[in-house]
Design a protein around this motif. Structure first.
Motif, PDB file in Angstrom:
ATOM      1  N   LYS A  94     -16.283  -7.706  28.575  1.00  0.00           N
ATOM      2  CA  LYS A  94     -17.248  -7.701  29.672  1.00  0.00           C
ATOM      3  C   LYS A  94     -17.329  -9.058  30.355  1.00  0.00           C
ATOM      4  O   LYS A  94     -17.939  -9.998  29.823  1.00  0.00           O
ATOM      5  N   LYS A  95     -16.736  -9.132  31.511  1.00  0.00           N
ATOM      6  CA  LYS A  95     -16.791 -10.384  32.290  1.00  0.00           C
ATOM      7  C   LYS A  95     -18.241 -10.755  32.541  1.00  0.00           C
ATOM      8  O   LYS A  95     -19.056  -9.923  32.901  1.00  0.00           O
ATOM      9  N   GLY A  96     -18.528 -12.036  32.339  1.00  0.00           N
ATOM     10  CA  GLY A  96     -19.894 -12.476  32.564  1.00  0.00           C
ATOM     11  C   GLY A  96     -20.747 -12.416  31.310  1.00  0.00           C
ATOM     12  O   GLY A  96     -21.726 -13.145  31.197  1.00  0.00           O
ATOM     13  N   HIS A  97     -20.359 -11.569  30.370  1.00  0.00           N
ATOM     14  CA  HIS A  97     -21.083 -11.515  29.096  1.00  0.00           C
ATOM     15  C   HIS A  97     -20.833 -12.809  28.333  1.00  0.00           C
ATOM     16  O   HIS A  97     -19.743 -13.369  28.399  1.00  0.00           O
ATOM     17  N   GLU A  98     -21.849 -13.280  27.613  1.00  0.00           N
ATOM     18  CA  GLU A  98     -21.684 -14.567  26.931  1.00  0.00           C
ATOM     19  C   GLU A  98     -20.607 -14.511  25.851  1.00  0.00           C
ATOM     20  O   GLU A  98     -20.063 -15.549  25.465  1.00  0.00           O
ATOM     21  N   SER A  99     -20.268 -13.325  25.385  1.00  0.00           N
ATOM     22  CA  SER A  99     -19.214 -13.192  24.378  1.00  0.00           C
ATOM     23  C   SER A  99     -17.878 -12.756  24.969  1.00  0.00           C
ATOM     24  O   SER A  99     -16.952 -12.438  24.235  1.00  0.00           O
ATOM     25  N   PHE A 100     -17.805 -12.738  26.277  1.00  0.00           N
ATOM     26  CA  PHE A 100     -16.544 -12.382  26.950  1.00  0.00           C
ATOM     27  C   PHE A 100     -15.424 -13.305  26.498  1.00  0.00           C
ATOM     28  O   PHE A 100     -15.617 -14.514  26.350  1.00  0.00           O
ATOM     29  N   ASP A 101     -14.256 -12.708  26.263  1.00  0.00           N
ATOM     30  CA  ASP A 101     -13.082 -13.501  25.900  1.00  0.00           C
ATOM     31  C   ASP A 101     -11.878 -12.977  26.683  1.00  0.00           C
ATOM     32  O   ASP A 101     -11.377 -11.883  26.408  1.00  0.00           O
ATOM     33  N   ALA A 102     -11.423 -13.774  27.627  1.00  0.00           N
ATOM     34  CA  ALA A 102     -10.326 -13.358  28.505  1.00  0.00           C
ATOM     35  C   ALA A 102      -9.043 -13.087  27.721  1.00  0.00           C
ATOM     36  O   ALA A 102      -8.162 -12.364  28.188  1.00  0.00           O
ATOM     37  N   LYS A 103      -8.939 -13.644  26.524  1.00  0.00           N
ATOM     38  CA  LYS A 103      -7.715 -13.474  25.737  1.00  0.00           C
ATOM     39  C   LYS A 103      -7.661 -12.115  25.033  1.00  0.00           C
ATOM     40  O   LYS A 103      -6.629 -11.704  24.528  1.00  0.00           O
ATOM     41  N   SER A 104      -8.801 -11.436  24.967  1.00  0.00           N
ATOM     42  CA  SER A 104      -8.841 -10.130  24.316  1.00  0.00           C
ATOM     43  C   SER A 104      -8.717  -9.032  25.355  1.00  0.00           C
ATOM     44  O   SER A 104      -9.262  -9.138  26.444  1.00  0.00           O
ATOM     45  N   ASN A 105      -7.988  -7.987  25.030  1.00  0.00           N
ATOM     46  CA  ASN A 105      -7.900  -6.853  25.949  1.00  0.00           C
ATOM     47  C   ASN A 105      -7.832  -5.566  25.146  1.00  0.00           C
ATOM     48  O   ASN A 105      -7.589  -5.573  23.944  1.00  0.00           O
ATOM     49  N   ARG A 106      -8.038  -4.452  25.824  1.00  0.00           N
ATOM     50  CA  ARG A 106      -8.155  -3.169  25.124  1.00  0.00           C
ATOM     51  C   ARG A 106      -6.855  -2.734  24.452  1.00  0.00           C
ATOM     52  O   ARG A 106      -6.874  -2.007  23.464  1.00  0.00           O
ATOM     53  N   GLU A 107      -5.716  -3.176  25.014  1.00  0.00           N
ATOM     54  CA  GLU A 107      -4.427  -2.784  24.438  1.00  0.00           C
ATOM     55  C   GLU A 107      -4.182  -3.511  23.116  1.00  0.00           C
ATOM     56  O   GLU A 107      -3.552  -2.977  22.217  1.00  0.00           O
ATOM     57  N   ASN A 108      -4.693  -4.740  23.064  1.00  0.00           N
ATOM     58  CA  ASN A 108      -4.461  -5.558  21.868  1.00  0.00           C
ATOM     59  C   ASN A 108      -5.691  -6.425  21.624  1.00  0.00           C
ATOM     60  O   ASN A 108      -5.672  -7.624  21.852  1.00  0.00           O
ATOM     61  N   PRO A 109      -6.762  -5.806  21.128  1.00  0.00           N
ATOM     62  CA  PRO A 109      -8.043  -6.526  21.017  1.00  0.00           C
ATOM     63  C   PRO A 109      -7.988  -7.658  19.995  1.00  0.00           C
ATOM     64  O   PRO A 109      -7.326  -7.529  18.953  1.00  0.00           O
ATOM     65  N   THR A 110      -8.657  -8.735  20.313  1.00  0.00           N
ATOM     66  CA  THR A 110      -8.745  -9.857  19.388  1.00  0.00           C
ATOM     67  C   THR A 110      -9.915  -9.683  18.427  1.00  0.00           C
ATOM     68  O   THR A 110      -9.824 -10.013  17.249  1.00  0.00           O
ATOM     69  N   TRP A 111     -11.015  -9.146  18.977  1.00  0.00           N
ATOM     70  CA  TRP A 111     -12.271  -9.163  18.213  1.00  0.00           C
ATOM     71  C   TRP A 111     -12.727  -7.756  17.847  1.00  0.00           C
ATOM     72  O   TRP A 111     -12.544  -6.825  18.627  1.00  0.00           O
ATOM     73  N   PHE A 112     -13.300  -7.663  16.666  1.00  0.00           N
ATOM     74  CA  PHE A 112     -13.773  -6.379  16.149  1.00  0.00           C
ATOM     75  C   PHE A 112     -15.182  -6.528  15.601  1.00  0.00           C
ATOM     76  O   PHE A 112     -15.602  -7.626  15.244  1.00  0.00           O
TER      77      PHE A 112
END
Length: 152
Positions: A79-97
């Motif tokens: 979520k862009k703008g969310h304080e936990s947003f991370d541009a390096k994570s994406n739905r195809e290959n998520p970084t965070w769980f």
DNA sequence: GCCAACGTTGGC
DNA sequence: GCCAACGTTGGC
């Protein structure tokens, strides 16, 4: 796999045990530490007990929760703008769980960090170590036994 | 408010 | 790949 025990930290001003009681279930999202992520993603199972720990002015365990959903990609990272947003994570290959946890009960009295530090058998707990910042920590079964007695 | 501990970033 | 600088956490 035997049931495991965990401790999760939160600042009461951000998310407290009262918030969890009100919500019933919450996504434990926004964790941005790989070690903490790995515990959630790889080791936490439905039914595991979670000690809910408050950091801040009055540090201690304030309640109990339970894992009710195993890890899935952390939506807040997308979520862009969310304080936990991370541009390096994406739905195809998520970084965070994150897992979901559900409210079990509040403790009648907060189990203070100072008490934990004084209690024999809890010397090895991560949370009682100086400088321990990990926000999702494993708790040994024997430590849980001691804490369960203190938390009656 | 201070500071120790620790994780991350970025220059080399 | 190393490591200094920096930012954050979190207890006191």
């Amino acid at each position: 796999m035997a049931k495991r025990f965990w401790l999760v930290k939160s600042e009461p001003g951000v998310y407290s045990i009262d918030d969890l009681e009100r919500d019933g279930v919450t996504a434990w999202s926004g964790v941005r530490n790989y070690q903490a992520r790995n515990f959630m993603r790889d080791d936490m199972r439905v039914g595991d007990t979670v000690l809910f720990y408050a950091s801040g002015d009055e540090p201690g365990i304030t309640g109990l929760a339970e894992v009710c959903k195993t890890a899935y990609p952390d939506e807040t990272a997308f979520k862009k703008g969310h304080e936990s947003f991370d541009a390096k994570s994406n739905r195809e290959n998520p970084t965070w769980f994150n897992v979901d946890i559900k409210f079990v009960r509040q403790l009648a009295a907060r189990l203070e960090l100072s008490t934990l530090k004084k209690t024999p058998g809890l010397e090895r707990m991560m949370v009682t170590q100086k400088g321990s910042r990990l926000s999702v920590q494993p708790v040994r079964p024997e430590e849980w036994e001691i804490i369960a007695k203190l938390a009656k």
